[in-house]
Scaffold this motif. Structure first.
Motif, PDB file in Angstrom:
ATOM      1  N   GLN A  34       0.834  -1.200   0.000  1.00  0.00           N
ATOM      2  CA  GLN A  34       0.000   0.000   0.000  1.00  0.00           C
ATOM      3  C   GLN A  34       0.875   1.259   0.000  1.00  0.00           C
ATOM      4  OE1 GLN A  34      -2.300   0.603   3.579  1.00  0.00           O
ATOM      5  NE2 GLN A  34      -3.833   1.812   2.474  1.00  0.00           N
ATOM      6  N   ILE A  45       1.049   4.103  -2.991  1.00  0.00           N
ATOM      7  CA  ILE A  45       0.628   5.481  -2.693  1.00  0.00           C
ATOM      8  C   ILE A  45       1.779   6.451  -2.951  1.00  0.00           C
ATOM      9  CG2 ILE A  45      -0.021   7.055  -0.825  1.00  0.00           C
ATOM     10  CD1 ILE A  45      -1.848   4.799   0.235  1.00  0.00           C
ATOM     11  N   GLN A  55      -4.629   8.723  -4.194  1.00  0.00           N
ATOM     12  CA  GLN A  55      -5.464   9.207  -3.103  1.00  0.00           C
ATOM     13  C   GLN A  55      -5.639   8.105  -2.054  1.00  0.00           C
ATOM     14  OE1 GLN A  55      -6.003  10.122  -6.237  1.00  0.00           O
ATOM     15  NE2 GLN A  55      -6.122  12.323  -6.089  1.00  0.00           N
ATOM     16  N   ASP A  56      -5.719   6.846  -2.507  1.00  0.00           N
ATOM     17  CA  ASP A  56      -5.892   5.732  -1.577  1.00  0.00           C
ATOM     18  C   ASP A  56      -5.530   4.440  -2.287  1.00  0.00           C
ATOM     19  OD1 ASP A  56      -6.464   4.477   0.806  1.00  0.00           O
ATOM     20  OD2 ASP A  56      -8.623   4.812   0.719  1.00  0.00           O
ATOM     21  N   HIS A 105      -6.105   0.065  -1.336  1.00  0.00           N
ATOM     22  CA  HIS A 105      -6.521  -1.000  -0.428  1.00  0.00           C
ATOM     23  C   HIS A 105      -5.836  -2.279  -0.894  1.00  0.00           C
ATOM     24  CE1 HIS A 105      -9.655   1.583   1.247  1.00  0.00           C
ATOM     25  NE2 HIS A 105      -9.872   1.972  -0.001  1.00  0.00           N
ATOM     26  N   TRP A 154     -14.476   5.722  -7.869  1.00  0.00           N
ATOM     27  CA  TRP A 154     -14.482   5.089  -6.553  1.00  0.00           C
ATOM     28  C   TRP A 154     -15.688   5.541  -5.738  1.00  0.00           C
ATOM     29  CZ3 TRP A 154     -13.127   0.938  -4.381  1.00  0.00           C
ATOM     30  CH2 TRP A 154     -13.018   0.819  -2.991  1.00  0.00           C
ATOM     31  N   ARG A 174     -17.602   2.231  -4.815  1.00  0.00           N
ATOM     32  CA  ARG A 174     -16.975   1.637  -3.633  1.00  0.00           C
ATOM     33  C   ARG A 174     -17.905   0.719  -2.856  1.00  0.00           C
ATOM     34  NH1 ARG A 174     -16.192   6.996   0.047  1.00  0.00           N
ATOM     35  NH2 ARG A 174     -18.382   7.364   0.409  1.00  0.00           N
TER      36      ARG A 174
END
Length: 84
Positions: free
Chosen positions: A7, A11, A17-18, A20, A75, A79
């Motif tokens: 992760q 990033i 931005q994100d 997972h 997203w 999401r």
């Protein structure tokens, strides 16, 4: 490798931005969210995510990688379909 390492790599390298990441130590699933993916083909999006991880793939710390890519707008819309 653990999920948080992947992760942070993604990033940092892609200015996301994100991200997972789930997985079991060698097989990982990645959801990457960033403006960087806007206007890219699916193939280019996948290549963009693979690029900062190639070192770990080539030395087998990452054996398998499943990737889903979203812009922040996509997203927001999708999401809930991914359980977030």
């Amino acid at each position: 490798m653990d999920n948080s390492e992947i992760q942070q790599i993604l990033i940092s390298a892609l200015n996301l931005q994100d991200a997972h990441v789930t997985g079991d130590g060698s097989h990982f699933q990645v959801i990457a969210i960033g403006d960087v993916f806007a206007g890219m083909s699916r193939v280019k999006q996948q290549q963009t995510v693979y690029a900062p991880l190639m070192e770990y793939i080539s030395d087998n710390r990452i054996h398998a990688l499943s990737i889903k890519v979203y812009t922040p707008e996509e997203w927001q819309r999708d999401r809930k379909l991914n359980g977030f």
